[in-house]
Design an enzyme around this catalytic site. Structure first.
Site, PDB file in Angstrom:
ATOM      1  N   HIS A  37       0.847  -1.205   0.000  1.00 32.44           N
ATOM      2  CA  HIS A  37       0.000   0.000   0.000  1.00 32.44           C
ATOM      3  C   HIS A  37       0.879   1.251   0.000  1.00 32.44           C
ATOM      4  O   HIS A  37       0.592   2.238  -0.691  1.00 32.44           O
ATOM      5  CB  HIS A  37      -0.876   0.057   1.261  1.00 32.44           C
ATOM      6  CG  HIS A  37      -1.850  -1.064   1.392  1.00 32.44           C
ATOM      7  ND1 HIS A  37      -1.699  -2.072   2.303  1.00 32.44           N
ATOM      8  CD2 HIS A  37      -3.010  -1.321   0.734  1.00 32.44           C
ATOM      9  CE1 HIS A  37      -2.716  -2.906   2.209  1.00 32.44           C
ATOM     10  NE2 HIS A  37      -3.530  -2.479   1.268  1.00 32.44           N
ATOM     11  N   GLN A 154      -9.068  -6.860 -10.106  1.00 24.63           N
ATOM     12  CA  GLN A 154      -9.710  -5.639  -9.583  1.00 24.63           C
ATOM     13  C   GLN A 154      -9.260  -4.419 -10.398  1.00 24.63           C
ATOM     14  O   GLN A 154     -10.080  -3.571 -10.786  1.00 24.63           O
ATOM     15  CB  GLN A 154      -9.343  -5.448  -8.116  1.00 24.63           C
ATOM     16  CG  GLN A 154      -9.777  -4.098  -7.557  1.00 24.63           C
ATOM     17  CD  GLN A 154      -9.590  -4.012  -6.058  1.00 24.63           C
ATOM     18  OE1 GLN A 154     -10.423  -4.467  -5.300  1.00 24.63           O
ATOM     19  NE2 GLN A 154      -8.498  -3.395  -5.614  1.00 24.63           N
ATOM     20  N   SER A 187      -2.059  -8.611   3.069  1.00 25.06           N
ATOM     21  CA  SER A 187      -2.406  -8.657   4.496  1.00 25.06           C
ATOM     22  C   SER A 187      -2.652 -10.105   4.933  1.00 25.06           C
ATOM     23  O   SER A 187      -2.506 -10.441   6.096  1.00 25.06           O
ATOM     24  CB  SER A 187      -3.622  -7.798   4.822  1.00 25.06           C
ATOM     25  OG  SER A 187      -4.166  -7.238   3.688  1.00 25.06           O
TER      26      SER A 187
HETATM   27  O1  PAF Z   1      -8.277  -3.376  -2.790  1.00 26.40           O
HETATM   28  C1  PAF Z   1      -8.923  -2.950  -1.815  1.00 26.40           C
HETATM   29  O2  PAF Z   1      -8.380  -2.735  -0.736  1.00 26.40           O
HETATM   30  C2  PAF Z   1     -10.413  -2.703  -1.957  1.00 26.40           C
HETATM   31  O3  PAF Z   1     -11.010  -3.633  -2.789  1.00 26.40           O
HETATM   32  C3  PAF Z   1     -10.743  -1.255  -2.419  1.00 26.40           C
HETATM   33  C4  PAF Z   1     -10.232  -0.975  -3.803  1.00 26.40           C
HETATM   34  C5  PAF Z   1     -10.173  -0.260  -1.425  1.00 26.40           C
HETATM   35  C6  PAF Z   1     -12.271  -1.066  -2.442  1.00 26.40           C
HETATM   36  O4  PAF Z   1     -12.834  -1.297  -1.206  1.00 26.40           O
END
Ligand code: PAF
Length: 281
Positions: A37, A154, A187
Site C-alpha cells: 500500500h 480488480q 495482508s
Molecule cells: O483493494 C482494496 O483494498 C479494496 O477492494 C478497495 C479498492 C479499497 C475497495 O474497497
C-alpha cells in the site's frame, strides 16, 4: 497530515486544492496497510500535488462467509505509516457516512471479466468494489487513482469501469511489491504459519519458471499444467491456474503479451499472484 471522517470535511479540505487546480492523487484502501500500500502512496506522491488515502472496510464487497466483522481495523498504526510516506489527507469514513441510512437502490456491475478468476468464487464481490470505488471517486474527484497489480482483476475491472462510464480519472496500476524471497505482499500473509510462510514463495518461483518455459517455446497448455503440478507438489491446494490477455480475455496460445494467474490455498489461507509475460515479436 489531516484525517477526515466525513464527506463534507473532506470536501472542505480539498476545495482549496481544487480551486488552485492542483493535481489530486487518490489511493483507496481498506487499511491494515503494508509496504505494498505504501508503494501506491509513494507512486501517488511522485505524480501528484495532493495525496488522499481512503481507509474504509467496505461491507458490500464481503460475501456472507467472508469475515467483514473481523477484518483488521488498525487506523492509528496506518495513520503513522501514511504520515511517513507523505500522505496529505486520510479519509476514514464510517459505514453510515458512506452508505447513509436509506437503502441503496443502485448497483454497478462490470460484466464478463468479473465472472472469471476470483469472481467465480466471490459472487457480487466486484459489484461491491465497483460501487464503493465509484462513490469514492465521486467524493474525492481525483485526477489519478492508484491500484496494485497484485489484485490484477480488480485493477482491470476499475479500468473498464472508468472507461465505460467516462470518468475523468487516470487509473495507474502499480507493480506488485514482493518480500525478498518473492512472496507478493498481502495482508493475508500474516495468517500463514511459519511452515506455510516458508512454502509460500514457491508460488512466485513457479510463475517465474513458467515464464522461462514459455520463452523457450513450451506450449501454454503444458506450462499451465506444470504450474499446477509444481504448486500441488509444494503443498498448495490449487484453486485456479489461468492465462488471460492483459484485458482479461481468454487466450489459447502465447502469441501476444499475457498474464499468468494463480490462486491456491496454503492451509486455510488463500493466496493469489500473477505474472505479466511479454511476447517478443
Ligand atoms: O483493494 C482494496 O483494498 C479494496 O477492494 C478497495 C479498492 C479499497 C475497495 O474497497
Amino acid at each position: 497530515m489531516k484525517t477526515e471522517t466525513t464527506i463534507q470535511g473532506l470536501s472542505a479540505s480539498l476545495n482549496p486544492a481544487r480551486a488552485a487546480r492542483k493535481i489530486i492523487g487518490f489511493v483507496p484502501t481498506m487499511g491494515n496497510l503494508h509496504e505494498g500500500h505504501l508503494n501506491l502512496v509513494r507512486a501517488a506522491r511522485k505524480l501528484c500535488d495532493v495525496v488522499v488515502v481512503s481507509i474504509f472496510v467496505n461491507p458490500i464487497q464481503f460475501g456472507p462467509n467472508e469475515d467483514f466483522d473481523n477484518y483488521p481495523r488498525t487506523l492509528e498504526h496506518d495513520s503513522h505509516l501514511l504520515a511517513e510516506v507523505g500522505c496529505d489527507i486520510v479519509f476514514a469514513p464510517s459505514v453510515e457516512q458512506m452508505y447513509g441510512k436509506q437503502p441503496r437502490l443502485t448497483n454497478i456491475s462490470v460484466s464478463e471479466i468479473t465472472n472469471d478468476l476470483c469472481g467465480l468464487q466471490r459472487p457480487g464481490h466486484f459489484d461491491g468494489v465497483a460501487v464503493v470505488v465509484t462513490k469514492l471517486f465521486n467524493i474525492v474527484q481525483p485526477n489519478f487513482a492508484f491500484f496494485g497489480q497484485k489484485d490484477y482483476q480488480q485493477l482491470a475491472v476499475i479500468k473498464q469501469l472508468v472507461r465505460d462510464l467516462n470518468m475523468p480519472i487516470e487509473v495507474i496500476g502499480v507493480p506488485i511489491t514482493r518480500a525478498e524471497d518473492g512472496l507478493a505482499l498481502s495482508s493475508r500473509n500474516g495468517y500463514l504459519s511459519e511452515q506455510e510462510r516458508a512454502t509460500a514463495p514457491s508460488m512466485y518461483a513457479t510463475l517465474q519458471a513458467a515464464e522461462k518455459q514459455l520463452q523457450n517455446g513450451q506450449s501454454l497448455d503444458v506450462v499451465l499444467s506444470n504450474i499446477r503440478q509444481q504448486l500441488t507438489e509444494a503443498g498448495f491446494d490449487v484453486d485456479y491456474v489461468e492465462v488471460r490477455t492483459p484485458m482479461l480475455q481468454k487466450i489459447g496460445q502465447f502469441d501476444q503479451d499475457i498474464v499468468l494467474f494463480v490462486a491456491a490455498k496454503l492451509g486455510k489461507t488463500r493466496l493469489i499472484d500473477n505474472l505479466q509475460v511479454k511476447h517478443s515479436t
